[in-house]
Write a protein that holds these residues in place. Structure first.
Motif, PDB file in Angstrom:
ATOM      1  N   VAL A 425      47.043  42.926  60.483  1.00 41.07           N
ATOM      2  CA  VAL A 425      47.259  42.340  59.157  1.00 41.07           C
ATOM      3  C   VAL A 425      47.892  40.958  59.277  1.00 41.07           C
ATOM      4  O   VAL A 425      47.467  39.994  58.621  1.00 41.07           O
ATOM      5  N   LEU A 426      48.911  40.831  60.118  1.00 39.67           N
ATOM      6  CA  LEU A 426      49.613  39.553  60.256  1.00 39.67           C
ATOM      7  C   LEU A 426      48.706  38.473  60.838  1.00 39.67           C
ATOM      8  O   LEU A 426      48.737  37.320  60.392  1.00 39.67           O
ATOM      9  N   ILE A 427      47.894  38.835  61.821  1.00 43.17           N
ATOM     10  CA  ILE A 427      46.984  37.854  62.422  1.00 43.17           C
ATOM     11  C   ILE A 427      45.898  37.454  61.434  1.00 43.17           C
ATOM     12  O   ILE A 427      45.539  36.270  61.326  1.00 43.17           O
ATOM     13  N   ARG A 431      45.153  33.685  59.946  1.00 39.84           N
ATOM     14  CA  ARG A 431      43.819  33.080  59.990  1.00 39.84           C
ATOM     15  C   ARG A 431      43.399  32.595  58.605  1.00 39.84           C
ATOM     16  O   ARG A 431      42.817  31.518  58.459  1.00 39.84           O
ATOM     17  N   ALA A 432      43.717  33.401  57.600  1.00 39.76           N
ATOM     18  CA  ALA A 432      43.341  33.025  56.233  1.00 39.76           C
ATOM     19  C   ALA A 432      44.165  31.851  55.713  1.00 39.76           C
ATOM     20  O   ALA A 432      43.672  31.010  54.961  1.00 39.76           O
ATOM     21  N   ALA A 433      45.420  31.781  56.131  1.00 40.67           N
ATOM     22  CA  ALA A 433      46.328  30.764  55.587  1.00 40.67           C
ATOM     23  C   ALA A 433      46.231  29.423  56.304  1.00 40.67           C
ATOM     24  O   ALA A 433      46.491  28.376  55.701  1.00 40.67           O
ATOM     25  N   HIS A 434      45.860  29.440  57.585  1.00 43.97           N
ATOM     26  CA  HIS A 434      45.899  28.205  58.378  1.00 43.97           C
ATOM     27  C   HIS A 434      44.578  28.013  59.122  1.00 43.97           C
ATOM     28  O   HIS A 434      44.257  28.771  60.046  1.00 43.97           O
ATOM     29  N   ARG A 435      43.853  26.977  58.733  1.00 37.71           N
ATOM     30  CA  ARG A 435      42.573  26.719  59.402  1.00 37.71           C
ATOM     31  C   ARG A 435      42.774  26.433  60.888  1.00 37.71           C
ATOM     32  O   ARG A 435      41.925  26.760  61.712  1.00 37.71           O
TER      33      ARG A 435
END
Length: 467
Positions: A425-427, A431-435
């Motif tokens: 979940v954290l990874i 990934r979703a938050a930081h390109r």
């Protein structure tokens, strides 16, 4: 920070208008002018934010105090008034140290030629030269472009001729450091002029002076920077090699550390410099052979309450761990547990979390046996806690993802325990938050055995998708 610039006169006129047209009190007029320009995206870092003295009776504009002080100094220099120079240099240096805006305004109004002339006048007077160099250092702080060839030659000559004098040497090295920060041409000119043996020699000769050792180590470190955006390719790597191979820099720094076992400030600076010199496998190994690793581990254990020291030690461990053999030495020295402790103890500090995860990441790379030690010591849990504590810090997220990936890349048996800690979940959130995390996060999820969907990016071209 705004990208637009204005002249000091423009700001002063705006303040004066607020006073005369809108009947504001001086302090309110300055605050209003600051708000006005900052709202327009203007960078005021080089602007003196104070009320200029009112015009004289004949209508002549008055000057800010720093310029009046500079005029007094310039008169003393022009008249070669050696008796008056100490007082004038002291007053000018004190105002320069107050803020960059004062230094900047003075620098634009001829301060450097005046101070350089004062240094040249003082060449035969030790005490006056010391004061002149201190003033030059204050002026150059944040303004390396001011230094010219004559100033470089004067500093190098003084460092050679007065190498026995710790105070003058320290003042000269401060000038060199300020002149080389964010200025590649000055760095290269000083190195060509022979500054590196002067810096290492000063550390050896004055090894009992904490401030001199700290400043000289810092100056050596600045020589390895690549921080001048005006220059496409610097000589940082070449300078690092010269410090080590031609000037015995690693031994000099590690030997110096032995005299300051209780001085965290000096040890932190020495660690930071060693990390900048760890540019080759053999240099990393030499640091271990000279006892540098032992002093880093001891320092980390003894200074756990000092975040600045912890950050520098972690960075140094990360650097020397670039050598695969050194990785084993670091783990054998018990550093893994200390790194995990540092992350957990300073969980609110993103820089320590980043450097701690990066150090563990290097220790895990290509070393399955180290991965087990890191996992047993709580390294994966600490990294995931860091991700949870700093969801907006891309550097923390990237290093933690890379650590997780390295832990499982050659040790598949660790996938289950790490997934049980909530890693997926954290990874995925990183990934979703930081390109910038996309590649490392995807690799970590893939090696953990998770389903990974390729992120599709619209390129703007008809019928074209980029993955």
């Amino acid at each position: 920070m705004g990208s637009k610039q204005i002249a000091q006169e423009t700001f002063d006129d705006a303040v004066q208008e607020n006073i005369t047209e809108f009947e504001m009190e001086p302090e309110e007029a300055v605050r209003e002018a600051v708000l006005q320009f900052e709202s327009q995206g203007v960078d005021l870092s080089n602007i003196v934010k104070a009320v200029r003295p009112p015009a004289s009776e004949n209508g002549q504009r008055q000057k800010h105090q720093i310029l009046l002080t500079l005029e007094s100094l310039s008169r003393a220099v022009a008249e070669q008034d050696v008796a008056q120079l100490p007082q004038e240099l002291s007053a000018f240096a004190a105002q320069c140290k107050e803020q960059l805006a004062f230094r900047y305004l003075a620098g634009r109004n001829g301060a450097y030629p005046a101070v350089l002339s004062a240094c040249q006048l003082a060449a035969g007077d030790r005490d006056l030269l010391l004061q002149a160099f201190c003033t030059l250092a204050a002026l150059l702080d944040g303004q390396p472009d001011l230094l010219d060839a004559a100033g470089q030659e004067l500093l190098l000559r003084s460092l050679r001729e007065r190498r026995e004098d710790a105070e003058v040497t320290l003042a000269g090295i401060r000038c060199v450091r300020h002149a080389c920060l964010k200025h590649e041409h000055n760095r290269q000119d000083f190195v060509k002029g022979g500054v590196l043996p002067l810096l290492t020699g000063a550390i050896t000769q004055h090894g009992s002076s904490a401030e001199l050792v700290r400043t000289a180590a810092s100056a050596l470190r600045v020589m390895t920077f690549d921080d001048d955006i005006r220059v496409p390719f610097g000589h940082a790597h070449d300078h690092a090699k010269m410090i080590v191979l031609e000037n015995d820099g690693l031994r000099v720094l590690i030997e110096a550390a032995k005299a300051f076992r209780d001085n965290s400030g000096v040890l932190s600076e020495l660690c930071a410099t060693l990390s900048r010199l760890s540019v080759r496998n053999e240099f990393c190994q030499e640091i271990v052979d000279l006892g540098g690793l032992n002093f880093m581990v001891t320092l980390l254990a003894d200074c756990m309450e000092h975040p600045d020291v912890v950050k520098q030690v972690l960075s140094a461990i990360r650097a020397v761990a670039g050598n695969d053999d050194v990785k084993d030495a670091i783990v054998d020295a018990g550093a893994t547990e200390l790194i995990v402790l540092a992350i957990s103890h300073h969980l609110g500090n993103p820089q320590i979390c980043e450097q701690g995860c990066a150090a563990l990441c290097m220790l895990a790379l290509r070393k399955p046996e180290n991965c087990s030690v890191i996992m047993e010591g709580g390294g994966a849990l600490a990294a995931l806690q860091a991700m949870k504590a700093h969801p907006r810090e891309v550097a923390v997220q990237k290093q933690a993802c890379m650590l997780i990936r390295n832990l499982v890349a050659r040790s598949r048996e660790l996938c289950g325990p790490i997934l049980a800690l909530g890693a997926e979940v954290l990874i995925a959130e990183a990934r979703a938050a930081h390109r910038d995390c996309d590649d490392v996060a995807r690799a970590a999820l893939r090696d953990l055995g998770c389903k990974v969907e390729l992120r599709e990016l619209w390129t703007g071209q008809k019928g074209s998708l980029a993955q």
